[in-house]
Motif scaffolding. Structure first.
Motif, PDB file in Angstrom:
ATOM      1  N   VAL A  72      16.142   9.118   9.128  1.00  0.00           N
ATOM      2  CA  VAL A  72      15.871   9.007   7.821  1.00  0.00           C
ATOM      3  C   VAL A  72      16.012   7.415   7.434  1.00  0.00           C
ATOM      4  CG1 VAL A  72      16.643   9.702   5.528  1.00  0.00           C
ATOM      5  CG2 VAL A  72      16.720  11.241   7.502  1.00  0.00           C
ATOM      6  N   THR A  73      17.101   6.854   7.892  1.00  0.00           N
ATOM      7  CA  THR A  73      17.258   5.230   7.465  1.00  0.00           C
ATOM      8  C   THR A  73      15.952   4.523   7.786  1.00  0.00           C
ATOM      9  OG1 THR A  73      19.592   5.652   8.156  1.00  0.00           O
ATOM     10  CG2 THR A  73      18.714   3.556   7.676  1.00  0.00           C
ATOM     11  N   TYR A  74      15.336   4.617   8.985  1.00  0.00           N
ATOM     12  CA  TYR A  74      14.232   3.828   9.521  1.00  0.00           C
ATOM     13  C   TYR A  74      13.193   4.398   8.377  1.00  0.00           C
ATOM     14  CZ  TYR A  74      16.112   1.578  13.655  1.00  0.00           C
ATOM     15  OH  TYR A  74      16.890   0.642  14.258  1.00  0.00           O
ATOM     16  N   ALA A  75      12.799   5.650   8.146  1.00  0.00           N
ATOM     17  CA  ALA A  75      11.792   6.267   7.562  1.00  0.00           C
ATOM     18  C   ALA A  75      11.655   5.661   6.041  1.00  0.00           C
ATOM     19  CB  ALA A  75      11.600   7.673   7.556  1.00  0.00           C
ATOM     20  N   ILE A  76      12.836   5.798   5.321  1.00  0.00           N
ATOM     21  CA  ILE A  76      12.753   5.583   4.065  1.00  0.00           C
ATOM     22  C   ILE A  76      12.676   3.916   3.874  1.00  0.00           C
ATOM     23  CG2 ILE A  76      15.291   5.201   3.851  1.00  0.00           C
ATOM     24  CD1 ILE A  76      13.107   6.763   1.051  1.00  0.00           C
ATOM     25  N   ILE A  77      13.166   3.140   4.871  1.00  0.00           N
ATOM     26  CA  ILE A  77      13.079   1.720   4.655  1.00  0.00           C
ATOM     27  C   ILE A  77      11.588   1.528   4.773  1.00  0.00           C
ATOM     28  CG2 ILE A  77      13.292  -0.617   5.772  1.00  0.00           C
ATOM     29  CD1 ILE A  77      16.362   0.289   6.352  1.00  0.00           C
ATOM     30  N   ILE A  78      10.979   2.047   5.948  1.00  0.00           N
ATOM     31  CA  ILE A  78       9.566   1.593   6.071  1.00  0.00           C
ATOM     32  C   ILE A  78       8.625   2.244   4.695  1.00  0.00           C
ATOM     33  CG2 ILE A  78       7.312   2.459   7.423  1.00  0.00           C
ATOM     34  CD1 ILE A  78       9.323   2.560   9.789  1.00  0.00           C
ATOM     35  N   ASN A  79       8.994   3.225   4.234  1.00  0.00           N
ATOM     36  CA  ASN A  79       8.521   4.043   3.186  1.00  0.00           C
ATOM     37  C   ASN A  79       8.483   2.889   1.926  1.00  0.00           C
ATOM     38  OD1 ASN A  79       7.119   5.864   1.371  1.00  0.00           O
ATOM     39  ND2 ASN A  79       9.071   6.535   0.278  1.00  0.00           N
ATOM     40  N   VAL A  80       9.559   2.227   1.557  1.00  0.00           N
ATOM     41  CA  VAL A  80       9.792   1.141   0.477  1.00  0.00           C
ATOM     42  C   VAL A  80       9.026  -0.037   0.791  1.00  0.00           C
ATOM     43  CG1 VAL A  80      11.491   0.021  -0.716  1.00  0.00           C
ATOM     44  CG2 VAL A  80      11.748   2.381  -0.429  1.00  0.00           C
ATOM     45  N   PHE A  81       9.031  -0.368   2.284  1.00  0.00           N
ATOM     46  CA  PHE A  81       8.492  -1.487   2.569  1.00  0.00           C
ATOM     47  C   PHE A  81       6.578  -1.323   2.200  1.00  0.00           C
ATOM     48  CE2 PHE A  81       5.671  -3.211   6.148  1.00  0.00           C
ATOM     49  CZ  PHE A  81       5.742  -4.522   5.618  1.00  0.00           C
ATOM     50  N   PHE A  82       6.403  -0.192   2.851  1.00  0.00           N
ATOM     51  CA  PHE A  82       4.725   0.301   2.329  1.00  0.00           C
ATOM     52  C   PHE A  82       4.435   0.022   0.855  1.00  0.00           C
ATOM     53  CE2 PHE A  82       3.953   2.916   6.459  1.00  0.00           C
ATOM     54  CZ  PHE A  82       3.851   1.723   7.089  1.00  0.00           C
ATOM     55  N   LEU A  83       5.351   0.689  -0.046  1.00  0.00           N
ATOM     56  CA  LEU A  83       5.307   0.771  -1.469  1.00  0.00           C
ATOM     57  C   LEU A  83       5.204  -0.916  -2.056  1.00  0.00           C
ATOM     58  CD1 LEU A  83       5.064   2.362  -4.005  1.00  0.00           C
ATOM     59  CD2 LEU A  83       7.615   2.087  -4.259  1.00  0.00           C
ATOM     60  N   LEU A  84       6.286  -1.438  -1.443  1.00  0.00           N
ATOM     61  CA  LEU A  84       6.116  -2.990  -1.906  1.00  0.00           C
ATOM     62  C   LEU A  84       4.951  -3.848  -1.445  1.00  0.00           C
ATOM     63  CD1 LEU A  84       9.916  -3.897  -1.364  1.00  0.00           C
ATOM     64  CD2 LEU A  84       8.825  -3.449  -3.428  1.00  0.00           C
TER      65      LEU A  84
END
Lengths: 393, 262, 136
Positions: free
Chosen positions: A240-252
């Protein structure tokens, strides 16, 4: 094995009856929608997809998220997940069932739904979405049931199941990719016209799906004699940690492209969501709440002490789930429709009947999930996966 | 003949589904074999107006205010039983007017001259060469005819509204409720729609089929011209040759068939 | 056998429910109605195909017609005998309803009897019924 779902205590039956009651009310509202038309929803000529399609999109993610326990178990032979793969698969079944129901609820002429099969149109992404979703449903039913039955009989699952499992691992990202393709290939809809949409969908799916699974594991531990296991929950938390970080990174990444290029047809949607456009900003507080929740969850997940504390983790998973739900279930769809292709702003908010029907679909999904988990946990309890023997796993 | 083979295949399809059986085949495909009776045939009306690629040119210089558009819009909506819904969210529009900055979103600028700034432009389905709506539709309920007209088959539409998301021109409307109570005066020669299907301008396909020009053309006093874009001798081609024309969002590559003289 | 009584009672209830439509409608069967032809239809003697085929296949014919009209832009149907029809349900003199002027007497009579509810008239506008007593 289904008989295992028929033996339960008062709390179990109370829960089932409560869900049935919600489903009953929602069904009555749905009959009203059938009679009147989709005019009872908040959708409009300009925002022609709303809450139903947004929930559908979010839940495709939850379904695909199930693969995050299946993949480590079968491709990396990560044995610990063996205890909970069945939960991932059954969660996927319930999520896909909800997806299909949301599609039906969204159709103007649901009686004609079979036209999609009668007049197959391979050029339409919706045609492929129908195929991948039903395929994924079928795969998970067959795999989940066979593996669980084998576990119950204390034998190895049949050989022919393995190729299906591999297929399902490839299939899971496919369902969310195809769902993203519904949106990102449409000319004139700047918000979705980004090649990163499918990866973004997958990242948020692999965050929200496993986060929900953690919560379900904690609930199971509490209300049954089966403990999904601390190691399992912690492994999920790392995913979950990796995925949510990647998700926010993509959003940025999106934010940069949109606001640095300053192309209005792409920028105006983001402006609408996060700042309001031409005096319309109904979603602004929601979107910032979503951002805050996702950011907070990242902090709580990255710090080992808070991630390893299961009470804090449970809280983190709840806010992460809500954060990603707002992002995808509220912002992603109506954000793409506002402003419309003629740059007019028509806002969208779901109506009460729409919300009730949505709750009904969620209740149906929860009912399916409850029954399937009851069966799974029943088998686990029989097999002796009890709390005291858990240390060895 | 291509047509009879096509209908034969269709019937064969129906038969394969087990809905119909041999007698249906007798109706459409067999006869020729036994007896002297020739096969039944289908064809267009003799007076039908045809083109290789239909297109429209709107001379916006001939319009001065919203009132100039009203009779044209009314002619279209009346003839096609387009309802007048009171709730703006449920509005159905085949042909309507909007300002330059909304119609030509990629071309607007602050300092554009006053006439154009306040002039209402007619908007309708662009009957694109590569229509995104047709690509999106999962049932072929919306399709492009050989002559370039993009049509709706209301019988087949499941109301998924994928076409509405796909259309970059906002040309499509959805029946959020039964439209009939909102049709003031029914034209009994054209069907209404039912709730739950998408609709849009049909380039007056039903009028072209009986040799009539589209309703908007007739009501426009010469401001709107339709014709064959593939025929260099046609009136539309002459207009395109002798005037500067623009199209809506040509950069999207959909190839709209509606041209505006500004 | 365990629970013999329960099983028998259950079976009886099951059979009763399954056969409910039969005994409920016992003695109520009515004869099939004949659609009433308009003067115009009588005068024409034969429709697109002979009456018997028309009875059996009009739904398939209508389905083909609508695809041919809507999708292929062909609107004229010429029978083997050389008669032409306008392939339309309700537009014009030589459409279906142009000849079969009375929907209630021609369409609904059998459709009601057979309990079928085609959605034609959700969109197509039925011709005005001429005789007021038939509007009841």
């Amino acid at each position: 094995m289904l008989e295992l779902a028929l033996k339960g205590d008062k709390k179990y039956w109370g829960w089932v009856i409560a869900l049935l009651a919600v489903i009953g009310v929602a069904f009555a509202v749905y009959l009203k929608q059938l009679d009147f038309g989709l005019g009872i929803t908040g959708m409009s000529r300009d925002v022609s997809w709303g809450f139903y399609i947004a929930q559908f999109t979010f839940l495709v993610g939850v379904a695909a998220g199930g693969v995050m326990v299946v993949l480590p178990r079968y491709l990396h032979d990560y044995k610990a997940f063996g205890r909970i793969t069945i939960l991932g698969e059954f969660l996927a079944i319930a999520a896909v069932v909800m997806c299909l129901l949301f599609i039906i609820a969204d159709l103007g002429q649901p009686m004609r739904a079979f036209n999609v099969i009668l007049y197959p149109t391979p050029g339409s992404v919706l045609f492929w979405d129908m195929i991948v979703l039903n395929g994924y449903l079928l795969l998970n039913i067959v795999i989940g049931w066979n593996v669980l039955e084998a576990e119950r009989n204390n034998i190895h699952y049949a050989k022919w199941v393995k190729p299906l499992i591999i297929t399902s691992i490839i299939w899971a990202p496919a369902i969310h990719t195809v769902t993203a393709f519904l949106y990102c290939g449409l000319p004139g809809r700047g918000f979705w016209m980004t090649a990163i949409l499918a990866p973004r969908f997958l990242a948020s799916a692999f965050a929200a799906g496993p986060a929900l699974l953690i919560l379900l594991c904690l609930i199971i531990r509490k209300v049954t004699k089966f403990d999904p296991g601390r190691e399992q929950i912690q492994s999920l938390a790392k995913i979950v940690t990796y995925a949510i970080i990647i998700n926010v990174f993509f959003l940025l990444c999106e934010v940069f492209v949109v606001f640095y290029s300053r192309i209005p047809s792409h920028m105006s949607h983001m402006q609408y969501l996060f700042a309001g456009l031409h005096g319309h900003g109904a979603l602004v507080p929601w979107m910032w709440t979503s951002m805050a929740l996702m950011a907070t969850s990242i902090v709580l997940l990255v710090i080992p002490a808070t991630r390893k504390n299961e009470s804090v983790l449970a809280f983190t998973c709840v806010i992460l789930f809500i954060g990603t739900w707002i992002d995808k279930g509220m912002g992603m769809i109506s954000g793409g429709f506002v402003p419309n292709p003629l740059h007019h702003v028509t806002e969208y908010m779901p109506t009460l009947p729409e919300i009730l029907i949505t709750l009904g679909v969620y209740a149906t999904g929860l009912l399916v999930l409850t029954i399937l988990f009851k069966v799974a946990v029943g088998v686990k309890e029989e097999a002796g996966g009890l709390k005291d023997t858990c240390e060895s796993c | 003949m291509g047509n009879s083979r096509r209908s034969f295949l269709k019937v064969a399809g129906i038969t394969a589904l087990g809905i119909g059986t041999k007698p249906v085949l007798d109706v459409f495909a067999s006869s020729g074999g036994h007896g002297a009776e020739p096969k039944p045939e289908v064809s267009q009306n003799e007076e039908a107006l045809t083109a290789k690629k239909w297109g429209m040119v709107i001379d916006t210089r001939k319009f001065h205010s919203a009132e100039d558009l009203d009779p044209i819009i009314e002619a279209c909506h009346k003839i096609h039983n387009v309802p007048e819904l009171t709730e703006p969210k449920h509005e159905i529009m085949w042909l309507w007017g909007d300002e330059y900055k909304h119609v030509f979103t990629h071309k607007e600028h602050e300092l554009i001259n006053d006439r154009i700034k306040h002039l209402p432009f007619l908007v309708l389905c662009n009957h694109c060469e590569k229509p995104a709506c047709v690509r999106a539709c999962p049932t072929k309920a919306t399709f492009k005819r050989d002559d370039g007209i993009v049509l709706m088959d209301f019988h087949r539409c499941i109301g998924c509204r994928f076409c509405m998301a796909a259309c970059p021109y906002g040309s499509r409307s959805f029946n959020f409720r039964d439209p009939r109570p909102f049709i003031k005066e029914e034209n009994k020669d054209f069907p209404t729609r039912m709730k739950g299907v998408v609709e849009k301008c049909n380039f007056c396909a039903e009028r072209l089929a009986v040799g009539k020009m589209p309703a908007c053309v007739e009501a426009s006093n010469g401001a709107i011209t339709v014709g064959d874009l593939d025929d260099p001798e046609s009136e539309v081609r002459e207009l395109l040759r002798s005037n500067y024309t623009i199209r809506r969002k040509p950069d999207l590559g959909a190839g709209p068939s509606v041209y505006y003289i500004v | 056998m365990y629970d013999k009584n329960k099983i028998v009672v259950g079976l009886v209830i099951f059979v009763a429910i399954v056969t409910f439509p039969f005994w409920y409608n016992l003695g109520k069967a009515s004869s099939a109605p004949e659609p009433k032809l308009s003067e115009k239809a009588k005068a024409a003697k034969e429709c697109v195909v002979p009456k018997k085929d028309m009875k059996q296949e009009h739904m398939q014919i209508l389905d083909l017609w609508r695809d041919t009209v809507v999708r292929d832009a062909n609107r004229i149907y010429k029978t083997g005998k050389g008669k032409t029809f306008n392939m339309s349900l309700s537009t014009g003199e030589d459409s279906c309803m142009g000849c079969h002027e009375n929907k209630a007497e021609f369409c609904d009579k059998c459709h009601n009897y057979a309990s079928v509810d085609p959605y034609c008239w959700d969109c197509h506008i039925a011709p005005k019924e001429k005789k007021p007593e038939e509007n009841k």
